[in-house]
Design a protein around this motif. Structure first.
Motif, mmCIF file in Angstrom:
data_model
loop_
_atom_site.group_PDB
_atom_site.id
_atom_site.type_symbol
_atom_site.label_atom_id
_atom_site.label_comp_id
_atom_site.label_asym_id
_atom_site.label_seq_id
_atom_site.Cartn_x
_atom_site.Cartn_y
_atom_site.Cartn_z
ATOM 1 N N CYS A 36 -12.424 -43.724 16.060
ATOM 2 C CA CYS A 36 -13.512 -42.588 15.640
ATOM 3 C C CYS A 36 -12.505 -41.884 15.997
ATOM 4 C CB CYS A 36 -15.242 -42.981 16.321
ATOM 5 S SG CYS A 36 -16.294 -44.166 15.107
ATOM 6 N N ALA A 281 -16.401 -45.009 21.210
ATOM 7 C CA ALA A 281 -17.744 -44.244 20.352
ATOM 8 C C ALA A 281 -19.220 -44.876 19.847
ATOM 9 C CB ALA A 281 -17.690 -43.329 19.307
ATOM 10 N N PHE A 289 -17.946 -38.389 19.424
ATOM 11 C CA PHE A 289 -16.254 -38.849 18.259
ATOM 12 C C PHE A 289 -15.903 -37.588 19.687
ATOM 13 C CE2 PHE A 289 -16.800 -40.048 14.492
ATOM 14 C CZ PHE A 289 -17.353 -40.772 14.049
ATOM 15 N N GLY A 293 -14.832 -40.976 21.343
ATOM 16 C CA GLY A 293 -13.644 -41.316 20.180
ATOM 17 C C GLY A 293 -12.472 -42.075 20.555
#
Lengths: 319, 494
Positions: A36, A281, A289, A293
């Motif tokens: 992500c 995430a 994110f 992420g």
């Protein structure tokens, strides 16, 4: 399968990012399995219409801004180089690509870039009464057929290597906030449908490279103070901030980009079994994110290059 | 390059070729780095600052050569001219900027038809190859007397050929048809430049002159009488020109050395003016002795307190002494992890990373012993040149983790006793048969992984892997920024 070319499906929720809720479990489920991060865009030109924005941001996702500039007439003749007329197939080693959209401007732009253009009618708005009970499953199945995935199997030759599905606000219903909520519901269900067919470890999951991109549509920094990918003020005060190098998303090659919009990037979650990274995430949200992420921030115009590489349609640079 | 009254600041830079990977289902959706037990790598992450690095550019799957150029501060889009010169220099051919080189084969040509019957005259050419190379070395071309030709034997049927002189271009095709029973090719310009057209003419004459000498050589008459393939042509391919760049020391203000048995990396280092250290037993493959590499780098960074290893000089049979005052930037290249990726050896990649970690522990111990004298302050930096996802089997574009810390903080994480108690005995890379380690085995070991409870210094990262690195304070940056990060870190910690 990691050692065979992937086939890519990109679900693009244009302007839907701010309407994602905790109840959109399929989106969050995807995020929890995916890599992500964010895709940054340049600032919008002044007085840009919604239609122009849609085409411009799509062009950026395809690294085809020259072609957009040419179309929009915002460049001089000199600036309109040959690059603007090169098709996606020519740019990416014979890539066969299709876009599913109902937006007339995007249809026209996609055609110019060498995409096969398929109307959403028959996909998102099924006119087939027989499919009315399971429209999303039907759509998911039809989309995967375009990529050569049928009845749980991977057909040797596929019609397309890449299928882009553009869902914009007001796609399912008329444009108002309630209707947009319906769009996200639909989008979430579509992601669920695709993930159901391509369950982890299934034959399809080995070859299907799934990207879910969601953008914020028209934005302003004032309206979205919490949606910035820039370093926080606390971080800037730290002694370590002296070490922070120029970030990948602010560079084009070795040259700093002149125009980077640090707020309201596109959100991207990508997943393919044994091909992508799984980060920390857990939800499809800007906050998660940013905090968890694994892909951090890249420029939107490098997105398609990454996808093309997984499709074996982009060469390695060097030995 | 250091103030006389202050300890000299020096960097041990460990580059793990192909270190990056993706999440692999059979090892619990972890990357090999996540699955491996790598306490020393984790300690570097914990003690310092971290980030994710795009070796050249986001989304670009790159080779080791372009990636190394980028990391060392030389934009490959500007300087990269193919791999030919890097490989030739690494194989021992002396080249000056502007010289061109080829990867070359002794082959058998049907002189009447011009067809290459066999691209390899003889795989067992260890005795005759050097004799023929000596006959060709220094040959003169009648139409181009201003050019010097050097030929050096490599291995089996292979040799390296260098042409030295003015106005040469590396952008030409070769004479090698690449398959048996095809016509010997003429070199051709690959761009519209006069230099490329001129170089093609030079190379075509070179090819003819080489054949003239070989045909007349008594060794070939002997081979013909014995019914063996004659070696009457040298196929020239992979032309590359030595790049003209500012040397690393001048560009960065750090005296560099490198341990890199892999020829293309050594040649690249030589092109940048980096000394290549002798490291006995370091082979650049699965047989390598990582301890030998760590020892060579530690000695080079500890000179003059310790004697510096000898360095490799292309074109010379003997090594020469290394820089007596030692080096400031010690580049330790590890190839085996990339090989594991290419060989799709998942468990070996995990176990190989654990071996790399052990060697880093040895390197840290050797450096700490020297740092204790107060003469030097050391830094450990570790990263990769690209990802080689092991189930894919080739390079990919995913960014790689980067970490740098001071040795002092590293020791703070692992403890002085642990550092000094580490063994310095050489050890081989593990032998792993795929299937020998079931998934559960790796998972059990994962539970045993020594977790740092928190980051010791720097940012909040306390593990060295692709996922943890994303939380580092350096963010995601292009490889061209890396040397700046290293130099800034040295200044910050001074």
């Amino acid at each position: 399968m990691a050692d065979k070319p992937s086939r890519a499906l990109v679900l693009y929720g244009d302007g839907l990012a701010r309407f994602v809720k905790p109840s959109h479990t399929h989106l969050h489920s995807l995020a929890s399995k995916a890599s992500c991060g964010f895709l940054t865009l340049p600032n919008a030109p002044p007085s840009e219409s919604e239609d122009e924005r849609i085409v411009r941001e799509f062009a950026l996702l395809l690294d085809a801004y020259e072609a957009y500039s040419n179309t929009s007439g915002s460049t001089t003749k000199q600036e309109r180089g040959e690059k603007s007329s090169i098709t996606i197939s020519e740019r990416f080693m014979g890539m066969k690509a299709a876009i599913v959209t109902n937006n007339p401007s995007l249809k026209s732009f996609g055609t110019k870039l060498g995409f096969s253009v398929l109307p959403n009618d028959g996909f998102i708005k099924s006119s087939d009464e027989a499919q009315a009970d399971h429209p999303v499953d039907f759509v998911a199945s039809e989309l995967l057929k375009l990529l050569g995935f049928q009845e749980g199997k991977t057909v040797e030759l596929s019609q397309y290597d890449l299928v882009f599905v553009h869902v914009e606000a007001g796609e399912v219903n008329v444009k108002n906030d309630e209707a947009i909520a319906d769009d996200v519901e639909y989008f979430n269900a579509l992601v669920g449908g695709i993930m159901h067919i391509g369950k982890p470890g299934s034959e399809i999951s080995l070859r299907l490279h799934l990207s879910v991109v969601m953008s914020y549509g028209s934005t302003s920094e004032k309206d979205d103070p919490n949606l910035s990918v820039s370093m926080s003020n606390d971080d800037k005060k730290s002694n370590l901030s002296k070490l922070v190098p120029r970030q990948s998303y602010t560079m084009k090659g070795e040259v700093p980009r002149k125009d980077v919009r640090h707020h309201c990037p596109m959100l991207l979650a990508q997943s393919q079994y044994a091909v992508t990274r799984k980060d920390m995430a857990e939800t499809f949200s800007f906050k998660d994110f940013k905090e968890h992420g694994g892909n951090l921030v890249i420029p939107a115009d490098r997105f398609l290059h990454e996808v093309a590489f997984k499709l074996w349609k982009a060469p390695k640079y060097g030995a | 390059m250091g103030h006389p009254q202050q300890p000299k600041r020096r960097v041990a830079f460990v580059l793990i070729d192909g270190v990056g990977d993706v999440s692999i289902p059979r090892i619990g959706f972890k990357t090999p780095l996540q699955a491996a037990n790598v306490p020393n790598l984790d300690a570097i992450a914990s003690a310092g600052v971290n980030g994710l690095m795009d070796p050249v550019e986001v989304g670009l799957g790159c080779g080791s050569d372009t990636a190394h150029l980028s990391l060392l501060g030389y934009d490959p889009r500007v300087y990269y001219r193919g791999r030919g010169a890097f490989e030739s220099m690494g194989a021992g051919l002396a080249m000056s900027p502007g010289d061109i080189a080829f990867k070359s084969n002794f082959a058998t040509l049907d002189e009447k038809t011009g067809i290459v019957i066999s691209r390899r005259a003889d795989r067992h050419f260890e005795e005759e190859g050097p004799i023929l190379c000596a006959a060709l070395d220094g040959l003169k071309m009648p139409s181009f007397p201003e050019y010097e030709v050097r030929v050096r034997y490599a291995t089996e049927h292979r040799c390296g050929v260098v042409v030295k002189g003015p106005n040469l271009s590396g952008n030409i095709s070769g004479t090698d048809p690449l398959k048996d029973n095809r016509l010997l090719l003429q070199a051709e310009a690959l761009d519209g430049n006069d230099e490329a057209r001129h170089t093609a003419k030079v190379v075509n004459e070179l090819s003819k002159e080489i054949s003239k000498i070989l045909i007349a050589h008594p060794l070939n008459a002997k081979r013909a009488s014995e019914g063996k393939n004659v070696a009457n042509v040298v196929l020239l391919r992979g032309c590359g020109i030595r790049i003209e760049v500012s040397p690393f020391a001048k560009k960065h203000g750090l005296w560099p050395c490198m341990v890199a048995p892999t020829k293309i990396i050594a040649g690249l280092g030589l092109s940048l003016g980096i000394d290549i250290l002798e490291a006995p037993g370091a082979t650049g493959d699965y047989r390598t002795l990582l301890t030998s590499k760590a020892t060579a780098i530690a000695k080079a960074l500890s000179a003059p307190l310790q004697s510096c290893p000898n360095v490799f000089v292309p074109g010379e049979d003997e090594h020469k002494p290394g820089r007596s005052d030692g080096y400031d930037f010690g580049f330790l290249h590890i190839k085996a992890i990339d090989d594991a990726g290419h060989d799709k050896a998942t468990i070996f990649k995990v176990k190989g990373l654990e071996a790399v970690d052990r060697a880093i522990g040895q390197l840290a111990r050797l450096l700490w012993e020297t740092e204790s004298t107060g003469k030097f302050q050391y830094f450990l930096c570790v990263t990769g040149d690209h990802s080689t996802p092991v189930e894919y089997g080739d390079h990919s574009f995913e960014p790689v983790p980067f970490a740098i810390c001071s040795l002092k903080d590293f020791v703070g994480v692992v403890g002085v006793e642990t550092i000094l108690g580490g063994l310095l005995d050489p050890f081989p890379l593990p032998t792993v048969k795929e299937g020998q380690y079931p998934t559960e085995h790796v998972e059990v070991e994962q539970e045993q992984r020594t977790k740092q409870p928190r980051a010791f210094n720097g940012d909040s990262v306390c593990e060295f892997n692709e996922i943890a690195a994303a939380r580092g304070c350096l963010g995601r940056f292009p490889g061209g920024e890396m040397m700046g990060v290293i130099k800034n870190f040295l200044e910050l910690e001074a």
